[in-house]
Structures are given as structure tokens and as C-alpha cells.
Design a protein around this motif. Structure first.
Motif, PDB file in Angstrom:
ATOM      1  N   PHE A   1      18.991   1.743  64.605  1.00  0.00           N
ATOM      2  CA  PHE A   1      17.729   1.501  65.294  1.00  0.00           C
ATOM      3  C   PHE A   1      17.998   0.996  66.711  1.00  0.00           C
ATOM      4  O   PHE A   1      17.419   1.492  67.682  1.00  0.00           O
ATOM      5  N   LEU A   2      18.899   0.030  66.849  1.00  0.00           N
ATOM      6  CA  LEU A   2      19.201  -0.529  68.161  1.00  0.00           C
ATOM      7  C   LEU A   2      19.833   0.510  69.077  1.00  0.00           C
ATOM      8  O   LEU A   2      19.579   0.521  70.294  1.00  0.00           O
ATOM      9  N   ARG A   3      20.644   1.380  68.504  1.00  0.00           N
ATOM     10  CA  ARG A   3      21.337   2.386  69.319  1.00  0.00           C
ATOM     11  C   ARG A   3      20.368   3.351  69.983  1.00  0.00           C
ATOM     12  O   ARG A   3      20.660   3.875  71.065  1.00  0.00           O
ATOM     13  N   ARG A   4      19.227   3.549  69.378  1.00  0.00           N
ATOM     14  CA  ARG A   4      18.270   4.518  69.914  1.00  0.00           C
ATOM     15  C   ARG A   4      17.156   3.876  70.748  1.00  0.00           C
ATOM     16  O   ARG A   4      16.197   4.554  71.124  1.00  0.00           O
ATOM     17  N   CYS A   5      17.297   2.583  70.994  1.00  0.00           N
ATOM     18  CA  CYS A   5      16.332   1.875  71.837  1.00  0.00           C
ATOM     19  C   CYS A   5      17.007   1.397  73.117  1.00  0.00           C
ATOM     20  O   CYS A   5      18.213   1.143  73.140  1.00  0.00           O
ATOM     21  N   VAL A   6      16.233   1.285  74.177  1.00  0.00           N
ATOM     22  CA  VAL A   6      16.655   0.543  75.358  1.00  0.00           C
ATOM     23  C   VAL A   6      16.199  -0.896  75.141  1.00  0.00           C
ATOM     24  O   VAL A   6      15.024  -1.145  74.867  1.00  0.00           O
ATOM     25  N   THR A   7      17.125  -1.852  75.213  1.00  0.00           N
ATOM     26  CA  THR A   7      16.815  -3.241  74.870  1.00  0.00           C
ATOM     27  C   THR A   7      16.665  -4.096  76.117  1.00  0.00           C
ATOM     28  O   THR A   7      17.549  -4.124  76.976  1.00  0.00           O
TER      29      THR A   7
END
Length: 334
Positions: free
Chosen positions: A244-250
Motif C-alpha cells: 500500500f505504501l509503495r503505491r502512494c506518495v507520502t
């Protein structure tokens, strides 16, 4: 020519979103039929608080850069940070500046499911309508008892992106982030009730979220065209799956510093006076001891300006207006 930054962090609406370069090949979507998204920046006028927050939001340089990264890459923006740092206001500010129309908002609870965000179907109302049809009613079609949710509406094939706020995703159950990830990765979903009815109704006219207007859905399948600007907010209360984190810009927001706080006060209430600057200093001196929200400071400054209380009473009032979040105000002394 492409424009960077598309989102500038100013409060002047413009059509810079039209100058985005084509998406990366792995984030290109071709849904149809193409729909025209609302662009009126006053479309949220029935909610003055949201309109005010959008117009007065003050973005940092890092915020501007990462918002543009999410827009260019067609990726969700995961915004984390303490309460009161403007996580949800960011979605309204970007939508206003880029003229993306009313923000579609999905408030997450521990009971929220992916289905809730995509669409709601009421079989009981359809059953009731079927009984009424014996008396001449004609609204027995599936599409008359189905409404798209905020996520489902955001993924319609609009010519320009919509803005979607998924608020407090860390309150969801364990499965929702991964379920949501799949839909946002593919940019599409199916409505089984409409798929089954497609033989008789190949194009269903269904109601979208936030409006009574109907939009066409072909054979029960929705695929986006312009990937929506998706803001997922989190207070940092849980960890999310690596996929999930890999596919978001944080974007990680922190408490604003002295200069940023003064800019925020200036945008909301005008130039800070001596008492306001004193409250800003006291607010900053307490930030390390617990969670404080910027709107607590704004409340204290507003009352100081609009009341005729003496200075010592104003200080006492500020103490009660700016307790650490989650603590008993009676035990939290300045």
C-alpha cells in the motif's frame, strides 16, 4: 508545454491541471464515455467552512512538491501528521486552486468497507417499487435504487480529475487498505447488479455522489480516464502494508513553525497583533509536550480580538482553549 508546479499553493484558481503531461505508461487509463467534471470553485458554497479552509490553506514548499508528484504520477497522496495540521484541508485547497469541483469525501470508520465507497444498492426499496408497479409505477430498474459512493464517483471517466478525500484511513479495519489499493491501482471496478442487468439495460443511468444528476455506466463497468487526485489522511495511529505504501506518495506534516503559524493566522484573521504573537509563542513552546491543533490557537486569537476581557482573563481563557489533545484540560496547565 507541461507546467511544474501545477499546484502552486496560492489561493488563485486556475486551469493548470490541463497542462499536466501524459501519465506514465503504467498509469494510463482510457475509460469512457467521457464525462465533463464540474469545475466551479464555488461549488462548495453551501459549506462555508470548507470554502474558507480551502481559500486560507497555506502550503509548505514540501507540500507543493509532493502534491505535484502525486498529480504527475497519478498516485494517491497519503498525508500523515498530528491532528490539526491541515491534512484534510489540503484536499479542498488543491481542488479549489485547480478547479476540480466539489471534493468527494469518504469518512472512514472501523466498519467501512470498499463497497461503501464504491456504491450503495437498496434491494428493499426495489422490492417495494416492484410491488408498487402493480399500481402503475415504473421505477423498478436496478439503476433507480443504486447510487455511486465517493470513491465510485471519483473513478468515473471524467475528462479532468476529481478530488477525493479518504479521511482517517487509519481507523479502518485491516483489510480496507489492501482492498482500496487494488481499485486505485486498476482505476476501475464493477457493479455486479448492473452487470447482471446489462442484457436488458446495457447503459444504466445512475446517481453520482453529492448530486441528484445521473451518469451513464456501460454494462456495469466503471473505468476512470483522468485519475482522481486522491488524498488519504492518517493520524499515524497504525502501520500500513508495504504494498500500500509503495503505491502512494507520502507526505508527512509536522506542526508549523513560527513563520508558518503567522502566515496561517494572517490568512484567517489578518495581521497578528502583539497579543496574537504572544499566543503563537506560547503555543510553540508547548508543542513538544503533546498534540496541539492549529485551530485551537486560532480560536484563542479570535476570542482575544472580539472580546473586551482584560489581559489576565484572556490568558486564562487561552489556557482552557489550548489543552493537549486527549488530556483532561483540568490537569493540563500552561
Amino acid at each position: 508545454m507541461p507546467l511544474w508546479p501545477v499546484y502552486t499553493g496560492t489561493d488563485e484558481p486556475h486551469d493548470g491541471i490541463l497542462k499536466l503531461p501524459p501519465p506514465p505508461p503504467w498509469r494510463a487509463f482510457d475509460g469512457g464515455p467521457v464525462l465533463q467534471a464540474p469545475t466551479d470553485d464555488t461549488a462548495d458554497a453551501d459549506s462555508p467552512d470548507r470554502t474558507h479552509r480551502a481559500a486560507t490553506y497555506r502550503a509548505t514548499e514540501q507540500t507543493v512538491q509532493l502534491v505535484n508528484a502525486a498529480l504527475y504520477l497519478r498516485r494517491p497522496l497519503l498525508v500523515t501528521g498530528p491532528p490539526g495540521t491541515g491534512k484534510s484541508s489540503l484536499a479542498y485547497a488543491v481542488a479549489r486552486e485547480l478547479r476540480l469541483g466539489p471534493v468527494l469525501r469518504w469518512n472512514i470508520t472501523s466498519r467501512s468497507t470498499l463497497h461503501d465507497g464504491l456504491y450503495q444498492y437498496d434491494p428493499l426499496s426495489r422490492l417495494y417499487a416492484a410491488r408498487q408497479s402493480l399500481e402503475g409505477a415504473s421505477d423498478t430498474g436496478v439503476e433507480n435504487h443504486l447510487r455511486l459512493g465517493p470513491l465510485g464517483t471519483a473513478l468515473l471517466p471524467y475528462a479532468r480529475p476529481r478530488a477525493l478525500l479518504v479521511d482517517e484511513i487509519d481507523k479502518s479495519d485491516l483489510d480496507l487498505p489492501n482492498d482500496l489499493l487494488h481499485v486505485l491501482e486498476e482505476g476501475q471496478y464493477e457493479i455486479p447488479e448492473l452487470v447482471r442487468a446489462a442484457r436488458d439495460t446495457p447503459v444504466a443511468q445512475v446517481m453520482a455522489d453529492g448530486t441528484d444528476e445521473r451518469v451513464p455506466v456501460e454494462r456495469g463497468r466503471v473505468r476512470c480516464r483522468a485519475f482522481p487526485f486522491v488524498v488519504l489522511t492518517s493520524n499515524g495511529e497504525r502501520e500500513f502494508p508495504p504494498a500500500f505504501l509503495r503505491r502512494c506518495v507520502t507526505l508527512r506534516l509536522s506542526q508549523p513553525d513560527d513563520g508558518h503559524l503567522a502566515d496561517i493566522v494572517r490568512a484567517h484573521l489578518g495581521e497578528p497583533d502583539e497579543h496574537a504573537r504572544r499566543l503563537i509563542d506560547r503555543f510553540l513552546s508547548r508543542v513538544g509536550g503533546g498534540d496541539l491543533a492549529t485551530d485551537q490557537l486560532l480560536n484563542a486569537i479570535y476570542l482575544a480580538r472580539t472580546s473586551d476581557l482584560p489581559a489576565h482573563s484572556l490568558d486564562d481563557l487561552a489556557t482552557h482553549l489550548m489543552p493537549y489533545l486527549g488530556q483532561d484540560p483540568q490537569t493540563d496547565a500552561f
